[in-house]
Design a protein around this motif. Structure first.
Motif, PDB file in Angstrom:
ATOM      1  N   GLY A 139     -25.522  -4.842  55.452  1.00 26.42           N
ATOM      2  CA  GLY A 139     -24.380  -5.590  55.976  1.00 26.42           C
ATOM      3  C   GLY A 139     -24.697  -6.646  57.013  1.00 26.42           C
ATOM      4  N   LEU A 140     -25.952  -7.077  57.118  1.00 25.07           N
ATOM      5  CA  LEU A 140     -26.298  -8.097  58.120  1.00 25.07           C
ATOM      6  C   LEU A 140     -26.041  -9.482  57.539  1.00 25.07           C
ATOM      7  CD1 LEU A 140     -27.675  -8.692  60.918  1.00 25.07           C
ATOM      8  CD2 LEU A 140     -29.785  -9.019  59.610  1.00 25.07           C
ATOM      9  N   LYS A 141     -25.128 -10.234  58.167  1.00 23.04           N
ATOM     10  CA  LYS A 141     -24.812 -11.564  57.635  1.00 23.04           C
ATOM     11  C   LYS A 141     -25.809 -12.615  58.116  1.00 23.04           C
ATOM     12  CE  LYS A 141     -19.816 -11.582  57.047  1.00 23.04           C
ATOM     13  NZ  LYS A 141     -18.626 -12.209  57.618  1.00 23.04           N
ATOM     14  N   ASN A 142     -26.475 -12.341  59.230  1.00 24.56           N
ATOM     15  CA  ASN A 142     -27.381 -13.351  59.791  1.00 24.56           C
ATOM     16  C   ASN A 142     -28.627 -13.552  58.945  1.00 24.56           C
ATOM     17  OD1 ASN A 142     -26.044 -11.750  62.049  1.00 24.56           O
ATOM     18  ND2 ASN A 142     -26.683 -13.598  63.107  1.00 24.56           N
ATOM     19  N   LYS A 143     -29.242 -14.680  59.184  1.00 24.45           N
ATOM     20  CA  LYS A 143     -30.587 -14.930  58.672  1.00 24.45           C
ATOM     21  C   LYS A 143     -31.564 -14.307  59.649  1.00 24.45           C
ATOM     22  CE  LYS A 143     -32.317 -18.982  56.487  1.00 24.45           C
ATOM     23  NZ  LYS A 143     -32.317 -20.402  56.558  1.00 24.45           N
ATOM     24  N   ILE A 144     -32.615 -13.688  59.134  1.00 23.35           N
ATOM     25  CA  ILE A 144     -33.628 -13.121  60.033  1.00 23.35           C
ATOM     26  C   ILE A 144     -34.720 -14.174  60.220  1.00 23.35           C
ATOM     27  CG2 ILE A 144     -35.323 -11.273  60.326  1.00 23.35           C
ATOM     28  CD1 ILE A 144     -33.506  -9.597  58.421  1.00 23.35           C
ATOM     29  N   ILE A 145     -34.956 -14.522  61.478  1.00 22.06           N
ATOM     30  CA  ILE A 145     -35.952 -15.556  61.770  1.00 22.06           C
ATOM     31  C   ILE A 145     -37.353 -14.963  61.852  1.00 22.06           C
ATOM     32  CG2 ILE A 145     -36.640 -17.304  63.509  1.00 22.06           C
ATOM     33  CD1 ILE A 145     -33.978 -17.966  62.418  1.00 22.06           C
ATOM     34  N   HIS A 146     -37.418 -13.748  62.395  1.00 27.42           N
ATOM     35  CA  HIS A 146     -38.735 -13.166  62.647  1.00 27.42           C
ATOM     36  C   HIS A 146     -38.621 -11.645  62.660  1.00 27.42           C
ATOM     37  CE1 HIS A 146     -42.844 -13.288  64.367  1.00 27.42           C
ATOM     38  NE2 HIS A 146     -42.464 -12.228  65.031  1.00 27.42           N
ATOM     39  N   THR A 147     -39.586 -10.973  62.079  1.00 29.62           N
ATOM     40  CA  THR A 147     -39.581  -9.492  62.088  1.00 29.62           C
ATOM     41  C   THR A 147     -40.933  -8.998  62.578  1.00 29.62           C
ATOM     42  OG1 THR A 147     -38.181  -9.541  60.131  1.00 29.62           O
ATOM     43  CG2 THR A 147     -39.189  -7.425  60.663  1.00 29.62           C
ATOM     44  N   GLU A 148     -40.918  -8.074  63.496  1.00 30.11           N
ATOM     45  CA  GLU A 148     -42.202  -7.495  63.944  1.00 30.11           C
ATOM     46  C   GLU A 148     -42.026  -6.025  64.298  1.00 30.11           C
ATOM     47  OE1 GLU A 148     -42.253 -10.195  67.530  1.00 30.11           O
ATOM     48  OE2 GLU A 148     -43.061  -8.377  68.497  1.00 30.11           O
ATOM     49  N   ILE A 149     -43.151  -5.301  64.329  1.00 27.18           N
ATOM     50  CA  ILE A 149     -43.133  -3.919  64.821  1.00 27.18           C
ATOM     51  C   ILE A 149     -43.520  -4.026  66.286  1.00 27.18           C
ATOM     52  CG2 ILE A 149     -44.014  -1.571  64.509  1.00 27.18           C
ATOM     53  CD1 ILE A 149     -42.905  -2.621  61.900  1.00 27.18           C
ATOM     54  N   LEU A 150     -42.635  -3.589  67.147  1.00 28.32           N
ATOM     55  CA  LEU A 150     -42.846  -3.802  68.573  1.00 28.32           C
ATOM     56  C   LEU A 150     -44.216  -3.288  69.004  1.00 28.32           C
ATOM     57  CD1 LEU A 150     -40.762  -5.183  70.307  1.00 28.32           C
ATOM     58  CD2 LEU A 150     -40.111  -2.961  71.220  1.00 28.32           C
ATOM     59  N   ASN A 151     -44.961  -4.160  69.621  1.00 28.23           N
ATOM     60  CA  ASN A 151     -46.289  -3.813  70.154  1.00 28.23           C
ATOM     61  C   ASN A 151     -47.328  -3.418  69.116  1.00 28.23           C
ATOM     62  OD1 ASN A 151     -46.242  -4.229  72.895  1.00 28.23           O
ATOM     63  ND2 ASN A 151     -44.924  -2.438  73.148  1.00 28.23           N
ATOM     64  N   ARG A 152     -47.023  -3.582  67.843  1.00 24.58           N
ATOM     65  CA  ARG A 152     -47.974  -3.119  66.816  1.00 24.58           C
ATOM     66  C   ARG A 152     -48.338  -4.226  65.832  1.00 24.58           C
ATOM     67  NH1 ARG A 152     -49.194   2.764  67.086  1.00 24.58           N
ATOM     68  NH2 ARG A 152     -48.069   3.211  68.974  1.00 24.58           N
ATOM     69  N   ALA A 153     -47.351  -4.846  65.245  1.00 23.47           N
ATOM     70  CA  ALA A 153     -47.659  -5.903  64.262  1.00 23.47           C
ATOM     71  C   ALA A 153     -46.797  -7.112  64.569  1.00 23.47           C
ATOM     72  CB  ALA A 153     -47.364  -5.399  62.858  1.00 23.47           C
ATOM     73  N   ASP A 154     -47.444  -8.244  64.748  1.00 25.30           N
ATOM     74  CA  ASP A 154     -46.738  -9.447  65.186  1.00 25.30           C
ATOM     75  C   ASP A 154     -45.727  -9.939  64.175  1.00 25.30           C
ATOM     76  OD1 ASP A 154     -48.074  -9.377  67.426  1.00 25.30           O
ATOM     77  OD2 ASP A 154     -49.529 -10.944  66.944  1.00 25.30           O
ATOM     78  N   GLN A 155     -46.060  -9.788  62.907  1.00 22.01           N
ATOM     79  CA  GLN A 155     -45.147 -10.342  61.905  1.00 22.01           C
ATOM     80  C   GLN A 155     -45.191  -9.513  60.642  1.00 22.01           C
ATOM     81  OE1 GLN A 155     -44.617 -14.437  61.681  1.00 22.01           O
ATOM     82  NE2 GLN A 155     -42.901 -13.913  60.389  1.00 22.01           N
ATOM     83  N   ILE A 156     -44.038  -9.136  60.153  1.00 23.52           N
ATOM     84  CA  ILE A 156     -43.974  -8.538  58.819  1.00 23.52           C
ATOM     85  C   ILE A 156     -42.827  -9.208  58.067  1.00 23.52           C
ATOM     86  CG2 ILE A 156     -45.025  -6.272  59.294  1.00 23.52           C
ATOM     87  CD1 ILE A 156     -42.231  -5.180  59.647  1.00 23.52           C
ATOM     88  N   THR A 157     -42.854  -9.070  56.751  1.00 23.85           N
ATOM     89  CA  THR A 157     -41.837  -9.778  55.971  1.00 23.85           C
ATOM     90  C   THR A 157     -40.889  -8.792  55.314  1.00 23.85           C
ATOM     91  OG1 THR A 157     -43.539 -11.377  55.509  1.00 23.85           O
ATOM     92  CG2 THR A 157     -41.536 -11.539  54.187  1.00 23.85           C
ATOM     93  N   PRO A 158     -39.618  -8.821  55.710  1.00 26.90           N
ATOM     94  CA  PRO A 158     -38.670  -7.921  55.063  1.00 26.90           C
ATOM     95  C   PRO A 158     -38.325  -8.419  53.663  1.00 26.90           C
ATOM     96  CG  PRO A 158     -37.600  -9.176  56.827  1.00 26.90           C
ATOM     97  CD  PRO A 158     -38.999  -9.676  56.733  1.00 26.90           C
ATOM     98  N   LYS A 159     -37.844  -7.537  52.825  1.00 31.80           N
ATOM     99  CA  LYS A 159     -37.434  -7.943  51.477  1.00 31.80           C
ATOM    100  C   LYS A 159     -35.908  -7.815  51.384  1.00 31.80           C
ATOM    101  CE  LYS A 159     -38.221  -6.718  46.674  1.00 31.80           C
ATOM    102  NZ  LYS A 159     -38.499  -5.584  45.799  1.00 31.80           N
TER     103      LYS A 159
END
Ligand code: GLC
Length: 446
Positions: free
Chosen positions: A378-398
């Motif tokens: 139910g998230l209407k927003n666009k996701i600009i950036h996804t990361e695992i806090l303190n673990r992985a700088d960037q991951i890509t959601p599907k």
């Protein structure tokens, strides 16, 4: 759980942006919203139940009230209370390392025994116990060196005081209507002790308890509130003052949906008792504490987590262990905890979540041993950036199931790389294209 009663005819109604309505007493010198700011951002406090009941390791005050022990045997514990290994500096260190931003200690429980310096000597730790000193002032001073706010627990009811109405569960001394002057004397005693606490300790927070035995007018609740705020306009007062407090304090019961109060705090024991009891080995595990703490902050509340030191002032090693693990987790995930606001309503994510104050960053909490894939709905927003806090700088959601011509959002599947999992609770940080917008609809039939 106690019901927070707002006395509307004494109060000004203020509307909160997300629809809450709360009340401020008319005589309050400053705005409640400003005063509550540090509390709202703090999230974690440590509750300390320390008193003579730790000598025998029995229920705090309730043991004589419920006649598990005679009153005289209970009070005899005064002689065994030494505080001989009490190290307030070490306590403050343990509290700071747990990630807590405030602490609340029992200055006087229902047994009427004062742990602070008082002119009422009959039941005072400084006069009648081997500890022979004020135990609160040195703790507040150590806590303040570490920028930790200081709270004073104070029981309004005092089952030991000869001028108080109640005594044991099946015997009371008198009723107010039968002896008003005796009751007036008791109220003056309470006001005096509260004033001593204000003047000597200047608490950031007053944590009252035991208000259930009388109503607001009997307790002189508005006078108590005004007296505290006259001394310190910024002092916060918990909700156990018959409608004259600032926030609600559910006890032990973890809410499932967001409580309808602007500010609330769940107080909870680390095992099953508030004070030290050697037979109680039912310690909650670090994961259990971290997961319920996540739920509490996700629902917009604070957790006040209790420890019960022994009579000599040592903190049980089991408690130190849990607080240490909790503190490690808090420091790994600071930005998802402090200065955040309640997260998603039920139904959007299977777990706790928090939001940044401007609601452009969403933090999702996933248990360390969970399946690698988590789902957001139910998230209407666009996701600009996804990361695992303190673990992985960037991951890509599907994004799954998003139809180009429909306004209904797709589902966001996020895979947490197995080498990025936190041992207790992994936090996924989603940066959105603006303040969060959610879809509450039924799917959009055509
Ligand atoms: C209850 C109990 C008391 C305890 C308190 C903590 O009110 O009476 O023993 O100190 O809860 O919230």
């Amino acid at each position: 759980m106690r019901i927070f009663k707002f006395l509307l005819f004494f109060t000004t109604i203020i509307c909160w942006p997300d629809g809450f309505v709360f009340a401020q007493q008319k005589t309050d010198p400053i705005s409640i919203k400003n005063k509550m700011e540090w509390f709202e951002d703090a999230k974690l406090g440590i509750f300390i139940h320390w008193g003579i009941y730790s000598v025998k390791g029995i229920d705090e005050s309730w043991s004589f009230y419920n006649k598990k022990i005679t009153y005289d045997d209970y009070m005899d514990e005064l002689k065994g209370f030494t505080a001989s290994n009490y190290n307030p500096e070490e306590w403050a260190e343990i509290i700071a390392k747990s990630g807590a931003k405030y602490a609340v200690i029992t200055t006087k429980h229902h047994d009427g025994v004062s742990l602070f310096e008082t002119k009422y000597k009959e039941r005072s730790i400084t006069e009648k116990s081997k500890a022979k000193r004020d135990l609160i002032k040195p703790l507040f001073s150590e806590l303040r060196k570490k920028d930790i706010k200081c709270g004073a627990y104070f029981s309004l009811l005092d089952w030991s005081h000869p001028d108080y109405t109640g005594f044991l569960k099946d015997s009371s001394r008198y009723s107010i209507s039968s002896n008003i002057s005796k009751w007036e004397k008791f109220c003056q005693f309470n006001l005096d002790q509260i004033d001593e606490i204000s003047k000597q300790l200047n608490p950031d927070l007053f944590w009252f308890d035991g208000d259930w035995e009388h109503n607001a007018s009997d307790w002189k609740a508005s006078q108590i509130r005004n007296q505290i705020l006259e001394h310190n306009a910024n002092a916060i007062i918990n909700g156990r003052l018959q409608g004259y407090g600032d926030y609600e304090t559910p006890e032990q019961n973890i809410p499932i949906s967001r409580p309808a109060y602007p500010w609330w705090e769940l107080c909870m024991t680390l095992n099953n008792n508030w004070g030290w009891q050697p037979q109680d080995t039912a310690w909650k595990t670090p994961f259990e504490i971290i997961s319920l703490f996540s739920d509490v902050i996700g629902l917009g509340g604070n957790l006040l987590l209790d420890i019960g030191p022994r009579e000599d002032g040592t903190i049980p090693s089991e408690a130190k262990f849990v607080l240490g693990e909790l503190g490690g987790w808090c420091s790994r995930n600071k930005s998802a905890i402090y200065n955040t606001r309640a997260g998603l309503p039920n139904g959007f994510f299977h777990g706790a979540s928090t939001l940044s104050i401007d609601s452009t960053i969403l933090y999702l909490f996933a248990p360390g041993n969970c399946d690698s894939q988590i789902v957001l709905k139910g998230l209407k927003n666009k996701i600009i950036h996804t990361e695992i806090l303190n673990r992985a700088d960037q991951i890509t959601p599907k994004i799954v199931g998003k139809i180009s011509w429909s306004e209904v959002p797709g589902r966001v599947f996020i895979t947490i790389p197995s080498n990025c999992k936190d041992p207790y609770m992994t936090v996924v940080k989603l940066t959105l294209d603006g303040p969060i917008k959610l879809y509450f609809g039924a799917g959009g039939f055509h």
